[in-house]
Design a protein around this motif. Structure first.
Motif, PDB file in Angstrom:
ATOM      1  N   SER A 159     -11.420 -10.392   1.923  1.00 25.66           N
ATOM      2  CA  SER A 159     -12.057  -9.213   1.353  1.00 25.66           C
ATOM      3  C   SER A 159     -13.381  -9.574   0.686  1.00 25.66           C
ATOM      4  O   SER A 159     -13.562 -10.682   0.156  1.00 25.66           O
ATOM      5  N   SER A 160     -14.332  -8.625   0.701  1.00 23.70           N
ATOM      6  CA  SER A 160     -15.630  -8.830   0.035  1.00 23.70           C
ATOM      7  C   SER A 160     -15.522  -8.691  -1.466  1.00 23.70           C
ATOM      8  O   SER A 160     -16.445  -9.065  -2.188  1.00 23.70           O
ATOM      9  N   ARG A 161     -14.429  -8.135  -1.955  1.00 23.35           N
ATOM     10  CA  ARG A 161     -14.202  -7.994  -3.391  1.00 23.35           C
ATOM     11  C   ARG A 161     -12.865  -8.619  -3.757  1.00 23.35           C
ATOM     12  O   ARG A 161     -11.934  -8.643  -2.945  1.00 23.35           O
ATOM     13  N   THR A 162     -12.803  -9.140  -4.978  1.00 21.56           N
ATOM     14  CA  THR A 162     -11.580  -9.788  -5.454  1.00 21.56           C
ATOM     15  C   THR A 162     -11.190  -9.145  -6.769  1.00 21.56           C
ATOM     16  O   THR A 162     -11.741  -9.468  -7.827  1.00 21.56           O
ATOM     17  N   ASP A 163     -10.276  -8.197  -6.696  1.00 24.01           N
ATOM     18  CA  ASP A 163      -9.820  -7.473  -7.883  1.00 24.01           C
ATOM     19  C   ASP A 163      -8.438  -6.912  -7.595  1.00 24.01           C
ATOM     20  O   ASP A 163      -7.772  -7.335  -6.646  1.00 24.01           O
ATOM     21  N   PHE A 164      -8.011  -5.956  -8.405  1.00 23.65           N
ATOM     22  CA  PHE A 164      -6.664  -5.404  -8.233  1.00 23.65           C
ATOM     23  C   PHE A 164      -6.488  -4.692  -6.896  1.00 23.65           C
ATOM     24  O   PHE A 164      -5.364  -4.544  -6.416  1.00 23.65           O
ATOM     25  N   SER A 165      -7.576  -4.245  -6.282  1.00 20.24           N
ATOM     26  CA  SER A 165      -7.462  -3.491  -5.029  1.00 20.24           C
ATOM     27  C   SER A 165      -6.962  -4.343  -3.873  1.00 20.24           C
ATOM     28  O   SER A 165      -6.567  -3.791  -2.836  1.00 20.24           O
ATOM     29  N   VAL A 166      -6.978  -5.677  -4.005  1.00 22.84           N
ATOM     30  CA  VAL A 166      -6.488  -6.530  -2.918  1.00 22.84           C
ATOM     31  C   VAL A 166      -5.202  -7.252  -3.304  1.00 22.84           C
ATOM     32  O   VAL A 166      -4.787  -8.183  -2.619  1.00 22.84           O
ATOM     33  N   TRP A 167      -4.579  -6.829  -4.389  1.00 25.95           N
ATOM     34  CA  TRP A 167      -3.262  -7.384  -4.720  1.00 25.95           C
ATOM     35  C   TRP A 167      -2.222  -6.846  -3.725  1.00 25.95           C
ATOM     36  O   TRP A 167      -2.166  -5.635  -3.471  1.00 25.95           O
ATOM     37  N   PRO A 168      -1.397  -7.704  -3.175  1.00 22.09           N
ATOM     38  CA  PRO A 168      -0.334  -7.200  -2.286  1.00 22.09           C
ATOM     39  C   PRO A 168       0.819  -6.604  -3.088  1.00 22.09           C
ATOM     40  O   PRO A 168       0.942  -6.831  -4.291  1.00 22.09           O
ATOM     41  N   ALA A 169       1.655  -5.845  -2.421  1.00 26.58           N
ATOM     42  CA  ALA A 169       2.866  -5.300  -3.058  1.00 26.58           C
ATOM     43  C   ALA A 169       3.922  -6.397  -3.091  1.00 26.58           C
ATOM     44  O   ALA A 169       4.302  -6.939  -2.060  1.00 26.58           O
ATOM     45  N   ARG A 170       4.397  -6.721  -4.304  1.00 25.34           N
ATOM     46  CA  ARG A 170       5.359  -7.809  -4.465  1.00 25.34           C
ATOM     47  C   ARG A 170       6.559  -7.314  -5.273  1.00 25.34           C
ATOM     48  O   ARG A 170       6.496  -6.287  -5.942  1.00 25.34           O
ATOM     49  N   GLY A 171       7.623  -8.111  -5.247  1.00 23.33           N
ATOM     50  CA  GLY A 171       8.843  -7.769  -5.959  1.00 23.33           C
ATOM     51  C   GLY A 171       9.975  -7.440  -5.019  1.00 23.33           C
ATOM     52  O   GLY A 171       9.759  -7.061  -3.864  1.00 23.33           O
ATOM     53  N   ASN A 172      11.204  -7.550  -5.510  1.00 27.35           N
ATOM     54  CA  ASN A 172      12.379  -7.326  -4.661  1.00 27.35           C
ATOM     55  C   ASN A 172      12.809  -5.865  -4.594  1.00 27.35           C
ATOM     56  O   ASN A 172      13.825  -5.557  -3.978  1.00 27.35           O
TER      57      ASN A 172
ATOM     58  N   GLY B   2      -4.592  10.833  -5.624  1.00 23.30           N
ATOM     59  CA  GLY B   2      -4.028  10.624  -4.306  1.00 23.30           C
ATOM     60  C   GLY B   2      -2.993   9.526  -4.372  1.00 23.30           C
ATOM     61  O   GLY B   2      -2.672   9.032  -5.449  1.00 23.30           O
ATOM     62  N   PRO B   3      -2.463   9.109  -3.234  1.00 20.67           N
ATOM     63  CA  PRO B   3      -1.447   8.053  -3.247  1.00 20.67           C
ATOM     64  C   PRO B   3      -1.996   6.768  -3.860  1.00 20.67           C
ATOM     65  O   PRO B   3      -2.984   6.217  -3.373  1.00 20.67           O
ATOM     66  N   PRO B   4      -1.369   6.248  -4.909  1.00 22.55           N
ATOM     67  CA  PRO B   4      -1.863   5.009  -5.528  1.00 22.55           C
ATOM     68  C   PRO B   4      -1.412   3.779  -4.749  1.00 22.55           C
ATOM     69  O   PRO B   4      -0.659   3.873  -3.770  1.00 22.55           O
ATOM     70  N   GLN B   5      -1.869   2.627  -5.214  1.00 26.15           N
ATOM     71  CA  GLN B   5      -1.519   1.352  -4.585  1.00 26.15           C
ATOM     72  C   GLN B   5      -0.345   0.728  -5.330  1.00 26.15           C
ATOM     73  O   GLN B   5      -0.326   0.683  -6.557  1.00 26.15           O
ATOM     74  N   LEU B   6       0.626   0.251  -4.594  1.00 27.18           N
ATOM     75  CA  LEU B   6       1.788  -0.414  -5.182  1.00 27.18           C
ATOM     76  C   LEU B   6       1.462  -1.894  -5.381  1.00 27.18           C
ATOM     77  O   LEU B   6       1.123  -2.599  -4.417  1.00 27.18           O
ATOM     78  N   LEU B   7       1.567  -2.367  -6.613  1.00 18.18           N
ATOM     79  CA  LEU B   7       1.321  -3.772  -6.923  1.00 18.18           C
ATOM     80  C   LEU B   7       2.618  -4.557  -7.060  1.00 18.18           C
ATOM     81  O   LEU B   7       2.685  -5.715  -6.641  1.00 18.18           O
ATOM     82  N   TYR B   8       3.626  -3.930  -7.659  1.00 15.21           N
ATOM     83  CA  TYR B   8       4.866  -4.664  -7.930  1.00 15.21           C
ATOM     84  C   TYR B   8       5.995  -3.676  -8.162  1.00 15.21           C
ATOM     85  O   TYR B   8       5.804  -2.608  -8.756  1.00 15.21           O
ATOM     86  N   ALA B   9       7.177  -4.057  -7.710  1.00 16.55           N
ATOM     87  CA  ALA B   9       8.404  -3.326  -8.025  1.00 16.55           C
ATOM     88  C   ALA B   9       9.542  -4.342  -8.021  1.00 16.55           C
ATOM     89  O   ALA B   9       9.837  -4.938  -6.977  1.00 16.55           O
TER      90      ALA B   9
END
Length: 640
Positions: A279-292, A329-336
């Motif tokens: 990605s051209s930017r490194t911030d919360f927008s490129v965090w993957p969805a993690r957690g079980n 709109g639909p937000p981004q899932l970072l962790y659950a």
């Protein structure tokens, strides 16, 4: 024992006491009112009770029971019969509000929702405190009304047990001895001190909207009902059968596709685990969805529903300047996943990060936290708080973090301690300095990636603050013995910027000053806390004398709020202190940054010096006005 006040209390005297001590009186009412009312109604009722506490006539008769309330030993109205009278009225009404309604008796005024003050469309409640305040509030809710009153009079007002019994009797309590005995079960000095916390301050409030969807539906339903009544009235006046078989009716309200999609777990944005690498930017927008629990649709739906419409039982907190309301709109899932004893969901909508937490077992309260994160970069998006338990904090680290360790800022020579991280990026618990009652240690998180090692500290919010050192034009991450040594004497001062939405804190040494009488060399530092919202920055200049105990905080020479000083736009700073040498002589010491060509002091102490350092002999307790002249000729005052 302080004796009850006697004599008449004029309405002007009571009014003066009410105006002067209004915040304390409202705090007393808020603490004594039954918690079952909910925080919003408790706030409004507490203000209403305080505002209804003046005498009904021009004065209260001598010996009236409401005026026979003892003054406190340490309350601001000590010895003031007007304050004692108003406090007694507030106490009686707050106790009456907790009485059950009787079927055949008229309710008392304090048992009914207050007509004024009233806030339309908003819920208001005090700022959320820490774990200690929450635990105290839960223990208070288990007490009866008289026992809460006894605890508050003893802990907040400083009354003796005899005076507490007298106050409760005057307020209509049948058995004040039983109330005191019940309060004894939780009466500790530490808990009593928490009564002064912002958690219990109904005059320093946060505001959130009410249930917007339900409110909208109610308004539209009312409009539809009114229109239907009008049509019915018109049709009843017409001949014929009235309603036609082919009539068309619009639905009661229009559906909002964007709002509905924001509440659908299936439409959450889920970023690829490797997206950050290209990605051209490194911030919360490129965090993957993690957690079980990323596949738990029911959990995600509950989190989204609370974001859109937090109920009255939800503990909501937000960093200052964070806009409330649901996502557009639909937000981004970072962790659950499960963190300690809670199921946690972290979401991001481009402007904010939110944390939803519900108990894994039982029916405890739900917490929802907002944090502003617009303009985040790799340095400020390295971690988020995943959970807090028993004075510890766990972080969810960014996917680009290679190493994680813990440093004690108060021990600059100690090596960092490795900290474990799970496969989902959640760290093991580490002590949170934001929740500590003392400053015996200040543990920070040290994160390493391919470019740098950064220090992050918990300041009681969802996003930890980044610590830096160096001049404002080129701040850098804390590294090296000198930077860590200066931070060792600055760390304990960070408690002054807790819960202010701080994004980063930079501390830099702007001057070194040889002290008079060969007392060594002192350091002058400027510490600036920047916020996510860009305003509300906090600046302090500190004087670090030599020979102090390791980790002892420096002396704060000056403070400023929302000032450009010591920042990138205006890097200059000037401050002074009154200092005592080892021989007992007093001096006015001052230091400015390198932009200053000369310094002068006037008023109680007159003196001047060329350059950016000044030392003038003075007397103990002297006060002086400090000014400086820049190299370009402009005159500038000290930081304030």
């Amino acid at each position: 024992m302080l004796r009850p006040t006697a004599g008449r209390v004029e309405v002007e005297q009571a009014e003066a006491a009410l105006v002067e001590h209004y915040p304390r009186l409202v705090r007393i009412a808020y603490l004594v009112l039954p918690p079952s009312l909910g925080r919003n109604r408790r706030v409004l009722t507490a203000h209403a009770l305080a505002q209804r506490s003046l005498p009904r006539g021009r004065s209260t008769p001598a010996g009236a029971e409401d005026s026979a309330i003892p003054a406190s030993r340490r309350a601001p109205g000590d010895g003031d019969p007007g304050y004692a009278y108003v406090r007694g009225r507030v106490l009686r009404q707050a106790l009456d509000a907790g009485l059950p309604l009787r079927r055949l008796a008229w309710p008392k005024r304090s048992q009914l929702p207050p007509l004024l003050p009233h806030v339309w469309g908003l819920r208001v409640f005090p700022r959320s405190g820490g774990a200690d305040e929450l635990a105290l509030d839960q223990r208070l809710s288990a007490l009866s009304g008289p026992a809460r009153a006894a605890y508050v009079l003893r802990g907040l007002e400083g009354l003796s047990d005899a005076d507490v019994r007298h106050a409760l009797t005057a307020a209509g309590v049948v058995d004040p001895h039983a109330a005191l005995a019940e309060a004894d079960g939780m009466d500790t000095a530490g808990d009593a001190a928490l009564l002064e916390s912002p958690e219990f301050d109904p005059c320093s409030l946060q505001a959130r909207p009410t249930d917007l969807m339900r409110r909208r539906q109610h308004v539209k339903a009312a409009l539809v009902a009114a229109a239907a009544l009008a049509v019915c009235g018109a049709l009843l006046g017409l001949p014929g059968d009235g309603w036609g078989p082919d009539g068309a009716a619009a639905p009661p309200y229009a559906r909002n596709p964007a709002a509905e999609s924001a509440l659908d777990p299936a439409r959450l944005t889920r970023v690829s685990p490797t997206a950050w690498q290209s990605s051209s930017r490194t911030d919360f927008s490129v965090w993957p969805a993690r957690g079980n629990l990323t596949g738990d649709s029911a959990l995600l739906r509950r989190a989204l529903a609370v974001w859109a419409r937090p109920g009255s039982a939800v503990q909501v907190s937000a960093t200052p300047g964070t806009p409330p309301g649901p996502p557009s709109g639909p937000p981004q899932l970072l962790y659950a996943g499960v963190v300690d004893q809670a199921r946690v969901v972290l979401l991001h909508d481009g402007l904010r990060v939110v944390r939803y937490a519900e108990p894994k077992d039982g029916t405890g309260g739900v917490a929802f936290d907002f944090a502003r994160t617009d303009g985040a970069d790799a340095a400020s998006s390295g971690a988020l708080v995943a959970g807090r338990t028993d004075g510890n904090v766990r972080y969810l680290t960014a996917p680009w973090v290679r190493t994680a360790a813990v440093r004690d800022l108060l021990d600059p020579t100690a090596n960092p301690r490795p900290i474990e991280r799970g496969a989902d990026g959640v760290t093991a618990p580490l002590p949170s300095p934001a929740q500590a009652r003392d400053c015996k240690a200040w543990d920070v998180l040290e994160l390493g990636d391919d470019t740098a090692e950064r220090l992050l500290t918990d300041l009681g919010e969802l996003t930890p603050a980044r610590l830096t050192s160096g001049p404002p034009s080129a701040p850098k991450d804390v590294s090296g013995k000198a930077a860590r040594a200066s931070w060792a004497r600055t760390a304990c001062l960070l408690s002054g910027v807790r819960a202010h939405g701080v994004r980063s804190v930079n501390s830099w040494e702007y001057a070194k000053q040889p002290l008079p009488e060969s007392n060594g060399t002192a350091s002058w530092l400027c510490t600036r806390a920047e916020t996510w919202r860009g305003t509300g920055s906090r600046v302090m200049a500190q004087f670090q004398a030599p020979g102090a105990q390791a980790g002892a905080p420096g002396a704060i020479a000056a403070r400023a709020e929302d000032s450009p000083s010591c920042g990138e736009r205006d890097p200059r700073v000037l401050a002074g202190v009154l200092w005592k040498s080892r021989t007992g002589s007093w001096y006015v010491l001052a230091a400015g940054s390198e932009q200053f060509a000369s310094l002068t002091t006037s008023g109680g102490v007159d003196g001047s010096a060329k350059g950016h350092l000044l030392a003038v002999r003075a007397k103990e307790g002297a006060r002086a006005e400090l000014n400086g002249r820049l190299r370009d000729g402009r005159r500038v005052g000290a930081l304030h």
